[in-house]
Design a protein around this motif. Sequence first.
Motif, PDB file in Angstrom:
ATOM      1  N   UNK A 231      47.067  39.257  58.945  1.00  0.00           N
ATOM      2  CA  UNK A 231      47.445  40.155  57.939  1.00  0.00           C
ATOM      3  C   UNK A 231      49.209  40.392  57.968  1.00  0.00           C
ATOM      4  N   UNK A 232      49.809  39.901  59.091  1.00  0.00           N
ATOM      5  CA  UNK A 232      51.180  40.301  59.168  1.00  0.00           C
ATOM      6  C   UNK A 232      52.156  39.870  58.098  1.00  0.00           C
ATOM      7  N   UNK A 233      51.816  38.365  57.601  1.00  0.00           N
ATOM      8  CA  UNK A 233      52.652  37.902  56.567  1.00  0.00           C
ATOM      9  C   UNK A 233      52.627  38.886  55.323  1.00  0.00           C
ATOM     10  N   UNK A 234      51.175  39.292  55.016  1.00  0.00           N
ATOM     11  CA  UNK A 234      50.873  40.100  53.766  1.00  0.00           C
ATOM     12  C   UNK A 234      51.535  41.460  54.061  1.00  0.00           C
TER      13      UNK A 234
ATOM     14  N   UNK B 195      47.944  42.579  50.978  1.00  0.00           N
ATOM     15  CA  UNK B 195      47.933  41.907  52.246  1.00  0.00           C
ATOM     16  C   UNK B 195      46.689  41.293  52.381  1.00  0.00           C
ATOM     17  N   UNK B 196      45.251  41.428  51.700  1.00  0.00           N
ATOM     18  CA  UNK B 196      44.278  40.830  52.095  1.00  0.00           C
ATOM     19  C   UNK B 196      44.372  39.646  51.511  1.00  0.00           C
TER      20      UNK B 196
ATOM     21  N   UNK C 137      42.235  38.868  37.250  1.00  0.00           N
ATOM     22  CA  UNK C 137      41.106  39.240  38.012  1.00  0.00           C
ATOM     23  C   UNK C 137      41.255  39.540  39.695  1.00  0.00           C
ATOM     24  N   UNK C 138      42.609  39.399  40.049  1.00  0.00           N
ATOM     25  CA  UNK C 138      43.080  39.787  41.344  1.00  0.00           C
ATOM     26  C   UNK C 138      42.077  40.840  42.057  1.00  0.00           C
ATOM     27  N   UNK C 139      42.123  41.987  41.526  1.00  0.00           N
ATOM     28  CA  UNK C 139      41.583  43.195  42.034  1.00  0.00           C
ATOM     29  C   UNK C 139      39.748  42.854  42.404  1.00  0.00           C
ATOM     30  N   UNK C 140      39.229  42.271  41.204  1.00  0.00           N
ATOM     31  CA  UNK C 140      37.733  42.001  40.978  1.00  0.00           C
ATOM     32  C   UNK C 140      37.418  40.872  42.228  1.00  0.00           C
ATOM     33  N   UNK C 141      38.501  39.911  42.885  1.00  0.00           N
ATOM     34  CA  UNK C 141      38.125  39.037  43.801  1.00  0.00           C
ATOM     35  C   UNK C 141      38.312  39.415  44.986  1.00  0.00           C
ATOM     36  N   UNK C 142      39.721  40.291  45.313  1.00  0.00           N
ATOM     37  CA  UNK C 142      39.861  40.392  46.598  1.00  0.00           C
ATOM     38  C   UNK C 142      39.015  41.623  47.433  1.00  0.00           C
ATOM     39  N   UNK C 143      38.686  42.694  46.457  1.00  0.00           N
ATOM     40  CA  UNK C 143      37.929  43.740  46.818  1.00  0.00           C
ATOM     41  C   UNK C 143      36.319  43.293  47.303  1.00  0.00           C
ATOM     42  N   UNK C 144      35.610  42.670  46.579  1.00  0.00           N
ATOM     43  CA  UNK C 144      34.289  42.376  47.077  1.00  0.00           C
ATOM     44  C   UNK C 144      34.402  41.413  48.430  1.00  0.00           C
ATOM     45  N   UNK C 145      35.793  40.760  48.410  1.00  0.00           N
ATOM     46  CA  UNK C 145      35.813  39.835  49.924  1.00  0.00           C
ATOM     47  C   UNK C 145      36.139  41.004  50.864  1.00  0.00           C
ATOM     48  N   UNK C 146      36.794  41.717  50.738  1.00  0.00           N
ATOM     49  CA  UNK C 146      36.904  42.794  51.910  1.00  0.00           C
ATOM     50  C   UNK C 146      35.453  43.514  52.140  1.00  0.00           C
ATOM     51  N   UNK C 147      34.884  43.812  51.103  1.00  0.00           N
ATOM     52  CA  UNK C 147      33.523  44.623  51.537  1.00  0.00           C
ATOM     53  C   UNK C 147      32.535  43.627  52.133  1.00  0.00           C
TER      54      UNK C 147
ATOM     55  N   UNK D 249      43.082  36.158  53.139  1.00  0.00           N
ATOM     56  CA  UNK D 249      41.902  35.181  52.498  1.00  0.00           C
ATOM     57  C   UNK D 249      42.426  34.091  52.186  1.00  0.00           C
ATOM     58  N   UNK D 250      43.701  33.791  52.022  1.00  0.00           N
ATOM     59  CA  UNK D 250      44.363  32.475  51.673  1.00  0.00           C
ATOM     60  C   UNK D 250      44.181  32.423  50.067  1.00  0.00           C
ATOM     61  N   UNK D 251      44.149  33.482  49.460  1.00  0.00           N
ATOM     62  CA  UNK D 251      43.932  33.547  47.758  1.00  0.00           C
ATOM     63  C   UNK D 251      45.309  33.697  47.139  1.00  0.00           C
ATOM     64  N   UNK D 252      45.605  32.874  45.899  1.00  0.00           N
ATOM     65  CA  UNK D 252      46.882  32.996  45.369  1.00  0.00           C
ATOM     66  C   UNK D 252      47.436  34.369  44.961  1.00  0.00           C
ATOM     67  N   UNK D 253      48.814  34.635  44.985  1.00  0.00           N
ATOM     68  CA  UNK D 253      49.237  35.859  44.542  1.00  0.00           C
ATOM     69  C   UNK D 253      48.905  35.747  43.025  1.00  0.00           C
ATOM     70  N   UNK D 254      48.931  34.697  42.433  1.00  0.00           N
ATOM     71  CA  UNK D 254      49.236  34.538  40.854  1.00  0.00           C
ATOM     72  C   UNK D 254      47.558  34.741  40.369  1.00  0.00           C
TER      73      UNK D 254
END
Length: 447
Positions: A198-201, A273-274, A287-297, A278-283
């Motif tokens: 998480x540190x890089x993020x 940071x997530x 849809x960014x929020x709708x992919x990373x939030x469920x991944x955290x859940x 999760x190795x997801x692209x910043x770009x």
Amino acid sequence: MSTSQNWSSSLKFILVAAGSAVGLGNIWKFPQLVAENGGSAFILIYIACILILGIPLLILEFSIGKTSKSNSLDTILHFNKNSFLKHSYLLYIIGAFLLMSFYFIVSGWTLSYFVESITGGISYNPNLENSYYQNVLGSLFSNPKKLILYTLAIILITYYINSKDIQKGIERLNFVLFPVLFLILIILIIKVLTLNNISEGLKFYFYPDFSKVTINTFINALGQTFFSLSLGTGTMIVYSSYLKKEINIIKASIYTSIIGSLVGIFSGLIIIPSLFSFNLPLSGGTGLTFISLPLIFSQIYLGKYLAIIFFFMMLIATITSTISMLETILPYFMKKCNLTRQKSALLISFIVLILSIPNSLSFNVLSNLTLFKLNIFEQVVYLENNILLTLGSLLITIYGIYFIKDTLKAEISNYLSPFIMNLWIFLIKFIIPLIIIVIIIKEIINS
Ligand code: PHE
């Protein structure tokens, strides 16, 4: 909200104004902009914009609304009959439709995530890969019927609330919304801090890299300031036209801005940071929020239930915003077309439905229709956030300068010391218009 109804206490008004301010702008758009604009440098510029432009403009909009004797935008912005600005309020009417034409769609995505988290349409399980959550969003985007139906559901909910007098219920909901929303955001932040790598993020989020700052960073930060505080649309003016005399608009402006920016900054701290972890692209874009939030859940024990509560809170936050958008132009249509509250709400809702269709189709059937690499939906978001809101804010400063001498000054002087009041006037008269005009010129050159 009927015209006879007044916001009775300062706290209630702050919650209602913050209800309009906090929404997709903070939870969905802000993290996306941070990701695309170089991380923490963007956040710092955004905070500066909130302090220099956001709070003073909010004070201006609240004071114009509070001192106006009407809730209809054409009467509130009464420029001289011979002035070329006499029809300028139409900018807000057009802006409101454009805004609703995309905002209701993204609210629909939120509704679909809430519903599908309950029905099991979306699973939350630590063994699921990134691609599973990318496909969940992908299959929503590729289904025009579903997109339109969820948008329609949001339109109907908003119509129902605005046309009935159940505003009291919404006020009560706001009392629950903010504490619960902040609580979940804090739980999620704690979870994110324990993710792997998480540190890089965190570095990206907290360590400003000014080499990434371009004029676009400023354009986006300014647009986001207006969007996240519901400025430049007439919304806060109409809302504050229901204010009682004794309510302190300075306090309301400061608290609304703090709540709005904190929700954004917290959401960013969860999502950005997530992405690294999760190795997801910043770009990831829209849809960014709708992919990373469920991944955290999916990584959290009983995450499904947290997801249901979170998407429900996000839904309430967006609906308190959609209500405020409809309310912005509702009194105008009632007056202009001589309609009842219900009929006026119905007419506006119908127009919003029609306008939202091409936006929904731009993710599927019309996805090839692009200009400067942006699809129709993205064009509309850009036009609204970066051009119309900016022009709308410029218009309100012109109106403010026009009337600052008498009415507004009298209202503001109740709450500010002479020094701070003069600083506020200086910002409204010189600094804010100058910044806005420079940004508009840059944007014209850019395009
Ligand atoms: N401030 C709202 C949000 O951030 C959007 C909004 C803009 C609402 C303009 C009303 C008027 O989600």
